[in-house]
Design an enzyme around this catalytic site. Sequence first.
Site, PDB file in Angstrom:
ATOM      1  N   SER A   1      17.281  80.814   5.706  1.00 54.03           N
ATOM      2  CA  SER A   1      17.463  79.442   6.210  1.00 54.03           C
ATOM      3  C   SER A   1      18.232  78.527   5.265  1.00 54.03           C
ATOM      4  O   SER A   1      18.540  77.389   5.635  1.00 54.03           O
ATOM      5  CB  SER A   1      16.102  78.811   6.536  1.00 54.03           C
ATOM      6  OG  SER A   1      15.657  79.257   7.796  1.00 54.03           O
TER       7      SER A   1
ATOM      8  N   LYS B   1      21.300  76.712   6.513  1.00 53.83           N
ATOM      9  CA  LYS B   1      21.304  75.376   7.118  1.00 53.83           C
ATOM     10  C   LYS B   1      21.870  74.309   6.179  1.00 53.83           C
ATOM     11  O   LYS B   1      22.135  73.184   6.618  1.00 53.83           O
ATOM     12  CB  LYS B   1      19.891  74.997   7.558  1.00 53.83           C
ATOM     13  CG  LYS B   1      19.328  75.899   8.660  1.00 53.83           C
ATOM     14  CD  LYS B   1      17.943  75.459   9.090  1.00 53.83           C
ATOM     15  CE  LYS B   1      17.381  76.338  10.191  1.00 53.83           C
ATOM     16  NZ  LYS B   1      16.754  77.573   9.691  1.00 53.83           N
TER      17      LYS B   1
ATOM     18  N   SER C   1      13.019  73.021   9.154  1.00 53.76           N
ATOM     19  CA  SER C   1      13.896  74.195   9.213  1.00 53.76           C
ATOM     20  C   SER C   1      14.026  74.726  10.636  1.00 53.76           C
ATOM     21  O   SER C   1      14.044  75.938  10.871  1.00 53.76           O
ATOM     22  CB  SER C   1      13.376  75.300   8.291  1.00 53.76           C
ATOM     23  OG  SER C   1      14.358  76.283   8.087  1.00 53.76           O
TER      24      SER C   1
END
Length: 400
Positions: free
Chosen positions: A75, A78, A135
């Site tokens: 993640s 991102k 997230s």
Amino acid sequence: MRRFIGILACFTLLCSAAPVGFAQSEATPKQPVQRQAEASQPKLVENASSAVLLEQDTGKVLFNKNSNEKLPPASMTKIMTMLLIMEQIDKGKLKLTDKVRTSEYAASMGGSQIFLEPGEEMTVDEMLKGIAIASGNDASVAVAEHIAGSEEGFVTMMNNRAKELGLKNTQFQNPTGLPAENHYSTAYDMAVIARELMKYPLIRNYTGKYEGYLRENTDKRFWLVNTNKLVRFYPGVDGVKTGFTTEARYCLTASAQKNGMRVIAVVMGAPTSKERNAQVTKLLDYAFSQYTTKLLYKKDQPIKTIKVSRGQRKEVQLVAADNVSVLLKKGESADKVTQEIIMDKKVKAPVKKGTPLGTLIVKNGNEVISRQSIVASEDIDAASWWELFKQSFGMFSKSK
């Protein structure tokens, strides 16, 4: 005699071969040198695949462990997603109040999510909360589709931006970090992207929050808790993003500021979230205990003026494109730091705001430690023939 000539020939060959062998050993690739440099560092990150520590203003690497090793970023992907969102906002192409509609595809994302329903609308502000704090994979895809028209189009933007930043070891396949073939980055590349993102103070309103709420004043009120626990437990941490998949293990890119110095710390492939946080903490402690920065110019601070020919205005102010700082070891004096400004010789209108028109060179003694562009502070349009005539007439009148 023949035997003597044979011995002499062998001796000649041996002598001529010696420099070749020496040259090869001297030209050994960077890998051993890099390992030697890493060996001389303090042992801060023992139990992780890779790590890097970067000072924000100068981009100087303060610690490195396998920082160019290609690994799944999970993640932390991102970070690039948020960077593109910030850049769209900065360009005026996107507003925090804009409504983003959730597609069936975006709502179908697994993993971390804010449980968007197909057709549900949220503002960019709310989506950013969902991405930065929780997230949310669904929120990431929804905004990606809103900006680029499709997830594929947004991924193209991500990879193009990575190339613009000079990153050669990063390839994205989605805006979320969900496992995908040929989706990879490195600790160093993640730090560079995070460094770019943290140039936008607005993003810290999201990455620096420990908790928040979505769908307030409804029966579907949703509590957000930041996956980056250091935001709460380490003073000065205000970003950036965690990551975890079975393949990537535990990852974290953290940004922290203390006494005017901001650093980016990245750890990839830690065995547990506790170990990940502990190792990032060690990196941050090391940076703030061993280094300091001296700020020379803030971003957009005026530095010099330059003449502009054939423009509606005769000169334009040059400003710092980014913060200009000098990195110093704790206790090191800045007395030997000097500056030199080299400006373009001929500048002709039109001039666009942000156009590089000079270079600021910073030296510490005889060593060049920084070269930074200084840019136009505003647009200067080309003058019409009548305006040029009036300017010429004014100069003629003055000479009288």
